[in-house]
Scaffold this motif. Structure first.
Motif, short mmCIF file in Angstrom:
data_model
loop_
_atom_site.label_atom_id
_atom_site.label_comp_id
_atom_site.label_asym_id
_atom_site.label_seq_id
_atom_site.Cartn_x
_atom_site.Cartn_y
_atom_site.Cartn_z
N GLN A 1 10.01 -4.73 -5.30
CA GLN A 1 9.11 -4.96 -4.16
C GLN A 1 8.75 -6.44 -4.02
O GLN A 1 8.68 -6.96 -2.91
CB GLN A 1 7.85 -4.10 -4.32
CG GLN A 1 8.09 -2.62 -4.14
CD GLN A 1 6.81 -1.79 -4.22
OE1 GLN A 1 5.86 -2.19 -4.91
NE2 GLN A 1 6.79 -0.66 -3.55
N ARG B 1 4.64 9.81 3.25
CA ARG B 1 3.69 9.51 2.16
C ARG B 1 4.33 9.68 0.78
O ARG B 1 3.72 10.26 -0.14
CB ARG B 1 2.45 10.40 2.27
CG ARG B 1 1.69 10.28 3.58
CD ARG B 1 1.01 8.94 3.69
NE ARG B 1 0.33 8.76 4.95
CZ ARG B 1 -0.96 8.51 5.07
NH1 ARG B 1 -1.71 8.40 3.98
NH2 ARG B 1 -1.50 8.34 6.25
N SER C 1 0.79 3.23 3.41
CA SER C 1 -0.32 4.14 3.74
C SER C 1 -1.57 3.38 4.16
O SER C 1 -2.67 3.91 4.08
CB SER C 1 -0.64 5.03 2.53
OG SER C 1 -1.03 4.23 1.42
N ILE D 1 13.10 1.06 1.84
CA ILE D 1 12.42 -0.22 1.61
C ILE D 1 13.44 -1.36 1.66
O ILE D 1 13.19 -2.43 2.24
CB ILE D 1 11.67 -0.21 0.26
CG1 ILE D 1 10.48 0.74 0.34
CG2 ILE D 1 11.22 -1.62 -0.11
CD1 ILE D 1 9.74 0.90 -0.97
N GLU E 1 5.48 6.06 6.27
CA GLU E 1 4.04 6.32 6.37
C GLU E 1 3.78 7.81 6.62
O GLU E 1 2.82 8.39 6.10
CB GLU E 1 3.44 5.48 7.50
CG GLU E 1 1.93 5.46 7.56
CD GLU E 1 1.34 6.57 8.41
OE1 GLU E 1 0.15 6.87 8.23
OE2 GLU E 1 2.08 7.12 9.25
N LYS F 1 5.35 8.21 -2.72
CA LYS F 1 4.95 7.10 -3.58
C LYS F 1 5.94 6.94 -4.73
O LYS F 1 6.55 7.91 -5.17
CB LYS F 1 3.54 7.33 -4.13
CG LYS F 1 2.47 7.33 -3.06
CD LYS F 1 1.09 7.46 -3.68
CE LYS F 1 0.00 7.42 -2.61
NZ LYS F 1 -1.36 7.53 -3.20
N PRO F 2 6.10 5.72 -5.24
CA PRO F 2 7.00 5.51 -6.39
C PRO F 2 6.56 6.33 -7.60
O PRO F 2 5.36 6.36 -7.94
CB PRO F 2 6.88 4.01 -6.68
CG PRO F 2 6.41 3.42 -5.38
CD PRO F 2 5.53 4.45 -4.77
N SER G 1 0.82 -1.22 0.00
CA SER G 1 0.00 0.00 0.00
C SER G 1 0.85 1.26 0.00
O SER G 1 0.34 2.34 0.32
CB SER G 1 -0.89 0.01 1.24
OG SER G 1 -0.10 0.08 2.42
N ASN G 2 2.13 1.12 -0.36
CA ASN G 2 3.05 2.26 -0.32
C ASN G 2 3.07 2.90 1.07
O ASN G 2 3.11 4.12 1.22
CB ASN G 2 2.68 3.30 -1.38
CG ASN G 2 2.85 2.75 -2.78
OD1 ASN G 2 3.82 2.05 -3.06
ND2 ASN G 2 1.91 3.05 -3.67
N LEU H 1 13.23 6.63 -0.65
CA LEU H 1 12.13 5.69 -0.51
C LEU H 1 12.62 4.26 -0.71
O LEU H 1 12.41 3.39 0.15
CB LEU H 1 11.03 6.02 -1.53
CG LEU H 1 9.94 4.96 -1.71
CD1 LEU H 1 9.12 4.80 -0.43
CD2 LEU H 1 9.04 5.31 -2.89
N GLN I 1 12.88 9.67 -4.25
CA GLN I 1 12.69 8.29 -4.70
C GLN I 1 13.85 7.39 -4.23
O GLN I 1 13.62 6.24 -3.82
CB GLN I 1 12.60 8.26 -6.23
CG GLN I 1 11.35 8.92 -6.79
CD GLN I 1 10.09 8.15 -6.42
OE1 GLN I 1 9.95 6.98 -6.75
NE2 GLN I 1 9.18 8.81 -5.71
#
Length: 552
Positions: A451, A432, A370, A514, A429, A434-435, A367-368, A510, A507
């Motif tokens: 992922q 927020r 979120s 991950i 989170e 996103k890719p 859910s990225n 992010l 990015q």
């Protein structure tokens, strides 16, 4: 009573209590694995549970130690509540063995002549093996010697104060004096937190003529009630399963005490009559030891047919107190004193934390980061990790073997990995981010590949017996390759202006986080599996450690 007699009385009591503590602790630490094996294998039926409860309590000389072990096994799901009730029944019969030791040995041999060599033997065993089972057995021997010395000192003290204390006025009260002496036995047990010590005190006082048989028997009933105080105090803030086992223990002892009180005069006369019939005399210590054993056995006979109803009552009573997600389910301070059981409880709690961490990471990736329940799950994870760390700190203060110490250290390492994974998820989170799939164009599938490779590593760590687990080294390599490919693409896109530099930095942050999340969660899971004895890992743990050193 002069000061010397007063000092002898409390000094003897102190020797007895210290001896009992050393003996019980030494036996628990030296036979922890045996205790675990017996309770794990010998409780398949209520009858076998009763026998194992009796046997272990008789050997360890502590019904509290057995109750704690039972709590640990019920928490672990290794035995059911009905099986644990059978062990509690047997434990109450087993605790009467202390009275027999005092009656049979304490008043028939020269205790000091016997105790001193036993203490010497214990000291030699302790000094010659400070970190192995021999040392713990040495503590048990030394404790037994102090136990005998305490009885000897109490005997001399009561002989000295017999003429100073007149309890004849209580005897004149007849049946009304019984509650007073029940209260005395109860108070002694509450103060000393040891029914065995209180029982020895009552037997010694009766043999010395300070109490008559009925008064001594009433005090014995009081000690039987008082022993429930240990169970009641130990479950304050404990797990629901601990409260269920303690409730069964308290109910049994209360019902047994009521039955014993009702038949007290008749039972004492019957025991004396049988002993005279067999030409055994009527030694007060033997009479009271028999009384203690008979009424506990009678309590088992009365409650045995109603065990099912007792279990149902306890289950309903605590049904509304279910554990919450962020509250420890297996960690119980009662089992800290038995490291083998404490490590089992810690392992079970770590499994809960591992599952929760896996849930956070999976749902975050899908859910990225979120999904709505992430803050709630993160708070639950934090609570469980803090409780587990506190439990480890308490466990480290106990005498542990080298292997057990290593398990605790590994557990703390695992907790740190899981905590870091959760903290990184919470960080993403909040931001927020996103890719930027649209900016990557035809290369957007590189994000999905990366992922999916992260999730694949998590999947494998949850099944250590699978063939894939043995290939985790290669899977980590593939995940890192996917990350580096994605990183190179983002740097290239930023260099040619397809994506702005600030967005490129976001990015990169992010996907770097991950990568770290997957790394920390997987490390925690793998080391958790490696710390568990008989975990069923299909390939050497060194292979896994090599993977961390090589790639991470």
């Amino acid at each position: 009573m002069n000061l010397a007699l007063f000092g002898n009385l409390f000094g003897g009591l102190g020797l007895f209590l210290i001896g009992m503590r050393m003996m019980t602790t030494g036996l628990k630490l030296s036979t922890g694995k045996s205790l675990k094996r017996i309770l794990g294998e010998w409780t398949k039926s209520p009858g076998r549970g009763l026998f194992s409860g009796f046997l272990i309590t008789a050997l360890v000389q502590s019904s509290s130690a057995v109750t704690v072990a039972v709590i640990g096994f019920v928490n672990a799901g290794l035995i059911t509540l009905p099986q644990s009730i059978g062990v509690i029944y047997g434990s109450n019969i087993g605790t009467t063995v202390t009275g027999w030791i005092v009656a049979a040995v304490g008043f028939s041999v020269n205790l000091k002549a016997f105790a001193l060599p036993v203490i010497a033997l214990g000291a030699i065993m302790r000094l010659s093996g400070p970190t192995n089972r021999r040392a713990f057995f040495g503590d048990a021997f030394a404790g037994f010697g102090l136990f005998l010395m305490g009885i000897s000192t109490l005997q001399m003290s009561f002989k000295g104060i017999e003429s100073s204390i007149d309890l004849s006025s209580f005897a004149a009260m007849g049946a009304f004096s019984i509650p007073i002496f029940i209260g005395i036995g109860l108070t002694l047990t509450l103060l000393m937190q040891s029914s065995s010590a209180a029982m020895a005190l009552v037997l010694t006082a009766t043999v010395s003529g300070l109490l008559d048989l009925n008064q001594g028997a009433a005090a014995v009933i009081g000690t039987n009630i008082g022993t429930t105080s240990t169970a009641a105090l130990s479950v304050i803030g404990a797990t629901i399963n601990a409260k269920k086992v303690a409730a069964g223990h308290i109910i049994f002892n209360m019902i047994t005490a009521i039955v014993a009180l009702i038949i007290l005069p008749v039972l004492i006369k019957f025991i004396v009559f049988c002993m005279e019939l067999l030409n055994l005399g009527h030694d007060p210590a033997i009479v009271l030891a028999l009384f203690h054993t008979v009424f506990n056995c009678l309590g088992v006979l009365i409650l045995w047919p109603f065990t099912g109803k007792l279990v149902s009552f306890i289950e309903k009573r605590f049904a509304s107190s279910a554990d919450e997600k962020g509250r420890p389910k297996y960690l119980d301070n009662n089992v800290v004193g038995t490291p083998v059981l404490a490590l089992d409880a810690l392992t079970l709690e770590l499994e809960r934390i591992r599952a929760l961490t896996s849930r956070i990471v999976r749902k975050g990736l899908n859910s990225n980061f979120s999904y709505g329940a992430l803050p709630t799950d993160k708070e639950a994870q934090d609570n469980l990790i803090e409780a587990s760390r506190a439990f480890c700190a308490k466990l480290q203060s106990r005498p542990l073997t080298e292997s057990q110490g290593q398990q605790v250290a590994t557990a703390l390492r695992v907790l740190q990995y899981f905590r870091t994974a959760g903290a990184l998820c919470a960080s993403l989170e909040k931001k927020r981010i996103k890719p930027a799939l649209e900016k990557l164009g035809s290369d957007a599938d590189m994000v999905t590949v990366f992922q999916n490779s992260c999730i694949g590593v998590l999947n494998v760590t949850e099944n250590p017996c699978s063939e894939e687990f043995c290939q985790i080294d290669n899977m980590i390599h593939d995940m890192l390759s996917a990350y580096h490919d994605l990183k190179e693409k983002l740097l290239s896109a930023g260099g040619i202006g397809t994506i702005s530099v600030p967005e490129m930095v976001e990015q990169l942050e992010l996907f770097s986080k991950i990568r770290r999340i997957a790394r920390q969660a997987a490390k925690g899971a793998v080391y958790f599996v490696a710390m568990k004895p008989n975990s069923g890992i299909c390939c050497p743990t060194n292979t896994v450690k090599f993977a961390w050193n090589r790639h991470w």
